[in-house]
Each structure stands twice: as structure tokens, then as C-alpha cells.
Motif scaffolding. Structure first.
Motif, PDB file in Angstrom:
ATOM      1  N   ASN A  89       2.841  -1.437   7.008  1.00  0.00           N
ATOM      2  CA  ASN A  89       3.129  -2.666   6.956  1.00  0.00           C
ATOM      3  C   ASN A  89       4.600  -3.147   6.603  1.00  0.00           C
ATOM      4  O   ASN A  89       4.891  -3.941   6.903  1.00  0.00           O
ATOM      5  CB  ASN A  89       1.889  -3.585   6.095  1.00  0.00           C
ATOM      6  N   GLY A  90       4.882  -2.408   5.912  1.00  0.00           N
ATOM      7  CA  GLY A  90       6.387  -2.421   5.268  1.00  0.00           C
ATOM      8  C   GLY A  90       7.467  -2.290   6.283  1.00  0.00           C
ATOM      9  O   GLY A  90       8.485  -2.722   6.202  1.00  0.00           O
ATOM     10  N   GLN A  91       7.153  -1.684   7.405  1.00  0.00           N
ATOM     11  CA  GLN A  91       8.047  -1.610   8.699  1.00  0.00           C
ATOM     12  C   GLN A  91       8.508  -2.848   9.331  1.00  0.00           C
ATOM     13  O   GLN A  91       9.405  -2.992   9.941  1.00  0.00           O
ATOM     14  CB  GLN A  91       7.659  -0.374   9.661  1.00  0.00           C
ATOM     15  N   GLU A  92       7.551  -3.774   8.945  1.00  0.00           N
ATOM     16  CA  GLU A  92       7.696  -5.092   9.589  1.00  0.00           C
ATOM     17  C   GLU A  92       8.796  -5.952   8.818  1.00  0.00           C
ATOM     18  O   GLU A  92       9.484  -7.005   9.167  1.00  0.00           O
ATOM     19  CB  GLU A  92       6.382  -6.107   9.621  1.00  0.00           C
ATOM     20  N   SER A  99       7.524  -1.996  -0.603  1.00  0.00           N
ATOM     21  CA  SER A  99       6.028  -2.147  -1.251  1.00  0.00           C
ATOM     22  C   SER A  99       5.640  -0.905  -1.733  1.00  0.00           C
ATOM     23  O   SER A  99       6.098   0.015  -1.138  1.00  0.00           O
ATOM     24  CB  SER A  99       5.242  -2.924  -0.357  1.00  0.00           C
ATOM     25  N   THR A 100       4.520  -0.901  -2.561  1.00  0.00           N
ATOM     26  CA  THR A 100       3.679   0.392  -2.666  1.00  0.00           C
ATOM     27  C   THR A 100       2.555  -0.060  -3.132  1.00  0.00           C
ATOM     28  O   THR A 100       2.050  -1.193  -3.115  1.00  0.00           O
ATOM     29  CB  THR A 100       4.501   0.927  -3.852  1.00  0.00           C
ATOM     30  N   GLU A 229       3.510 -11.933   0.593  1.00  0.00           N
ATOM     31  CA  GLU A 229       3.209 -11.524  -0.641  1.00  0.00           C
ATOM     32  C   GLU A 229       3.933 -10.018  -0.735  1.00  0.00           C
ATOM     33  O   GLU A 229       3.943  -9.319   0.258  1.00  0.00           O
ATOM     34  CB  GLU A 229       1.750 -11.517  -0.654  1.00  0.00           C
ATOM     35  N   LEU A 230       4.444  -9.637  -1.840  1.00  0.00           N
ATOM     36  CA  LEU A 230       4.891  -8.124  -1.976  1.00  0.00           C
ATOM     37  C   LEU A 230       4.193  -7.735  -3.331  1.00  0.00           C
ATOM     38  O   LEU A 230       4.277  -8.155  -4.306  1.00  0.00           O
ATOM     39  CB  LEU A 230       6.174  -8.355  -2.212  1.00  0.00           C
ATOM     40  N   THR A 231       3.771  -6.417  -3.082  1.00  0.00           N
ATOM     41  CA  THR A 231       3.095  -5.612  -4.164  1.00  0.00           C
ATOM     42  C   THR A 231       3.966  -4.307  -4.224  1.00  0.00           C
ATOM     43  O   THR A 231       4.172  -3.390  -3.144  1.00  0.00           O
ATOM     44  CB  THR A 231       1.548  -5.128  -3.625  1.00  0.00           C
ATOM     45  N   THR A 232       4.590  -4.051  -5.612  1.00  0.00           N
ATOM     46  CA  THR A 232       5.504  -3.128  -5.647  1.00  0.00           C
ATOM     47  C   THR A 232       5.292  -2.615  -7.069  1.00  0.00           C
ATOM     48  O   THR A 232       4.437  -2.969  -7.749  1.00  0.00           O
ATOM     49  CB  THR A 232       6.851  -3.482  -5.298  1.00  0.00           C
TER      50      THR A 232
END
Length: 289
Positions: A89-92, A99-100, A229-232
Motif C-alpha cells: 500500500n505504501g507504494q501508492e 508506513s509500518t 491515514e498513516l501508521t508508522t
């Protein structure tokens, strides 16, 4: 439907059973799952006993889940699936902060705190200040972004792991960025820690001679209207296990040095003992598509 079929014919019949699924995405997922799962079973040719052991393992994984523990997320984590989903999903959004994984401990609501507050008021140990900005991919500051934070203490425990020792909410905070997108908070420098090993996932790690440790880190989940939304995480540079995270979640861009600041005036300004450690972490959000 035929009553006597070989393995390949059986797979075809199961695939055909999903052919009228109204939802095209669900049809695609079930078809791919069936094809890969059947190929996996043919590849390893499990005995009936092994199949029953697998069912038992998954059943116990589900039974281990509680309101404050998610064993299935933990299983996904140690198999690298959680990180694979994040990476795909982060490739988008390559311009955004990496993200992680969410991890298994985002299970309770974080208490609302003010910028500069101590998010770990019950924890003892070396103190730190974490600061940064929430910005868009073009560098524009994002005011009033919601920043959900959670972390372990200096002994490697989250609040939900120590009922009666830590209050629920210790090591957690829900902050809002200021008009310039800035945020800062006080805390303890978190410790590396083992993921829970008293359940089925722990059995898996022991059976495969893998360690259960995660390097020291602080979780962030950031949201703002009009942005994805970002989870990291922010990983503490120099932490043990930084090169062998049990859940494969370390990305180089997320490793930050927590440098020691010996200035007593800076410490007093933050309301923190001197010396203290300071970590800087700017977070870049991507606009919604």
C-alpha cells in the motif's frame, strides 16, 4: 458435482463454486486464495494429524485474542504479512513518510493530552522530548492533525500488559498539531521488548528458533481531513535488535537518533530533568486520491 475427483479437479470445482459471486473483488480474492491454498496443500502434502494440528493452532490463536490483545495480528506480524500489506500500500504514496505495522497493542483509546505533556507520567527512567511537524508532500504544514501515540516503558511493557502496575493510558496520547503543523511531547525513552510469547505465536517462534524481540520504538497513527491515514513508528537509533526486528517492520527512514541534550535551560523549558534525549520526527502525509 462429481463424487470421485483428483486434487486438480477438486480445485477447479471449488473455484467454479465462486463463479457467481456478485462482488467482483470478493470473487477475485476467493479465487486467488483457493488456488494458492490448494497449491500449498498439494506441495506439502500434510498428514491428517498435521492438518488437525494446524486447525488447533488457528483455533487457539483466536481464543488467545482479548479486548487488549490481538494474537492474529501478532501472527500476521511474525510471518511478515502485516509488513507486506503495508509495503504494497505504501507504494501508492512514495512521497509520504514510510508506513509500518500497527502492532497488537493499539487496543485502547489514547487519552487526549496537550502539546508538551508527559505521555508516560507513571514511568520511571531516562526522559526524552519528541518533536516534529505534520506536513503535506509539498511541505505545507497541516494544522490540527490528530496524532495518536503509544509506546512501551523503559522495561519494555505497554500499559495493557501490566494491569495494576500501569494505568490504562500510560504511554499513550492523542495530540493535535498546532497551526504550523508542529507537535512535541515528553516521555521516557522506550526499551526494546519481546512480543508476547505465552500463546500460539510464541510456540511458533520457539519451534523455529527465532527470537521475539522488537527494537525500541514509538508508534504514530496520524490522520487529517483530506489526507490518507498513516501508521508508522519512530525507531530509536542504536537500539538492540534494530537489524532483526521480530516483525520485520524497521525501515531505514524511520530510524532516528535520540541525541543527548545537556543544556539545563532547555530541560527546564520542557519541564524535564537534565540531561535529556531529543528525537526529531517530521511526518509527511499524502493527500487522498
Amino acid at each position: 458435482m462429481a463424487t470421485n475427483v483428483d486434487a486438480d479437479t477438486l480445485t477447479s470445482e471449488v473455484l467454479q463454486s465462486f463463479s457467481t459471486t456478485p462482488d467482483e473483488r470478493l470473487k477475485q480474492i476467493l479465487g486467488s486464495l483457493t488456488a494458492h491454498l490448494h497449491a500449498f496443500v498439494q506441495d506439502i502434502a500434510p498428514s491428517i494429524q498435521e492438518w488437525e494440528q494446524a486447525i488447533d493452532f488457528l483455533t487457539r490463536t483466536g481464543k488467545t485474542c482479548t479486548d487488549v490483545r490481538q494474537e492474529f495480528i501478532l501472527l500476521s506480524d511474525v510471518l511478515g504479512v502485516s509488513m507486506l500489506v503495508e509495503t504494497i500500500n505504501g507504494q501508492e504514496t512514495p512521497e509520504a513518510t514510510d508506513s509500518t505495522v500497527l502492532g497488537p497493542f493499539h487496543m485502547v483509546e489514547s487519552p487526549a493530552r496537550e502539546l508538551g505533556d508527559d505521555v508516560s507520567p507513571e514511568s520511571e527512567g531516562p526522559r526524552c522530548v519528541v518533536s516534529g511537524r505534520i506536513i503535506s508532500i509539498d511541505g505545507t504544514p497541516i494544522p490540527d492533525a490528530k496524532i495518536d501515540i503509544w509506546q512501551a516503558d523503559t522495561k519494555g511493557f505497554y500499559d495493557v500488559q501490566q494491569p495494576g502496575i500501569q494505568s490504562v493510558g500510560n504511554g499513550r496520547a492523542l495530540l493535535r498539531s498546532d497551526p504550523e503543523g508542529r507537535f512535541h511531547f515528553r516521555s521516557v525513552v522506550p526499551m526494546y521488548y519481546p512480543i508476547p510469547t505465552d500463546g500460539p505465536v510464541g510456540e511458533l517462534l520457539r519451534a523455529t528458533d527465532r527470537h521475539p524481540y522488537r527494537p525500541a520504538h514509538i508508534h504514530f497513527l496520524v490522520t487529517a481531513p483530506g489526507y490518507r491515514e498513516l501508521t508508522t513508528h519512530i525507531f530509536i537509533g542504536g537500539s538492540d535488535y534494530i537489524d532483526s526486528d521480530a516483525v520485520f517492520a524497521v525501515k531505514g527512514s524511520l530510524v532516528k537518533d535520540f541525541t543527548e541534550n545537556p543544556d539545563p535551560e532547555d530541560a527546564a523549558r520542557h519541564g524535564i530533568p537534565s540531561p535529556f534525549r531529543h528525537g526529531r520526527f517530521d511526518i509527511v502525509l499524502h493527500p487522498e486520491f
